[in-house]
Design an enzyme around this catalytic site. Structure first.
Site, mmCIF file in Angstrom:
data_model
loop_
_atom_site.group_PDB
_atom_site.id
_atom_site.type_symbol
_atom_site.label_atom_id
_atom_site.label_comp_id
_atom_site.label_asym_id
_atom_site.label_seq_id
_atom_site.Cartn_x
_atom_site.Cartn_y
_atom_site.Cartn_z
ATOM 1 C CG HIS A 74 0.332 -5.633 10.699
ATOM 2 N ND1 HIS A 74 -0.930 -5.978 11.103
ATOM 3 C CD2 HIS A 74 0.197 -5.037 9.498
ATOM 4 C CE1 HIS A 74 -1.794 -5.616 10.177
ATOM 5 N NE2 HIS A 74 -1.137 -5.044 9.191
ATOM 6 N NE ARG A 88 -3.881 -2.121 2.278
ATOM 7 C CZ ARG A 88 -4.351 -2.827 3.280
ATOM 8 N NH1 ARG A 88 -3.854 -2.667 4.514
ATOM 9 N NH2 ARG A 88 -5.310 -3.715 3.092
#
Length: 164
Positions: free
Chosen positions: A36, A12
């Site tokens: 994450h 992304r």
């Protein structure tokens, strides 16, 4: 043991940077690193485009890098709100990781694996093949990024300590 880590968010990030710079995402070498989620961060100082430091690209000068980082971190919530889940993106990542393992490609991904010098599992660039992680790479970070890494490492170690 490996996990998908920040692989999806790194994709992304590269797509966002591609939109800004006009350069293909496959030619942008930049990673979301760390834990994450809340403690992930962009390794801006180590990011490259065409072999040059990414931050030297004229279209990135003056941009609010923290807002780009936040946009990437929040993207999953936008997708969940729009589609109800993010399983297509992570499914594609899992398929690509499995292909790299099965075909012994030695491709580099930001995956969760044990990072010896950090003393914990962390999403960090690693080459993978038939035997799993073949190499873990020492990413050069600036002092602000190192501070973010320390926060991520401590968060992971604290979470693990609860279960040991």
């Amino acid at each position: 043991v490996i996990g998908s880590g920040t692989y999806l968010d790194s994709g992304r990030l590269r797509n966002t940077l591609s939109d800004i710079t006009g350069v293909s995402p496959t030619s942008i070498h930049a990673y979301m690193l760390g834990e994450h989620g809340d403690n992930q961060f962009t390794g801006w100082s180590s990011a490259r485009i065409g072999g040059l430091p990414l931050l030297d690209h004229p279209k990135l000068r003056g941009l609010d890098l923290d807002s780009i980082n936040q946009k990437i971190a929040r993207k999953a919530y936008e997708i969940i709100e729009a589609k109800g889940s993010t399983y297509y993106g992570i499914g594609m990542c899992a398929a690509i990781i499995a292909e790299a393992l099965l075909n012994n490609t030695s491709q580099v991904f930001p995956l969760t694996h044990y990072v010896e010098n950090l003393g914990c599992y962390m999403s960090w660039p690693a080459a993978i093949g038939n035997s799993g992680v073949e190499q873990s790479f020492d990413v050069k970070l600036d002092s602000a990024e190192t501070a973010k890494l320390d926060i991520a490492v401590n968060a992971i170690k604290e979470a693990c300590a609860k279960y040991t």
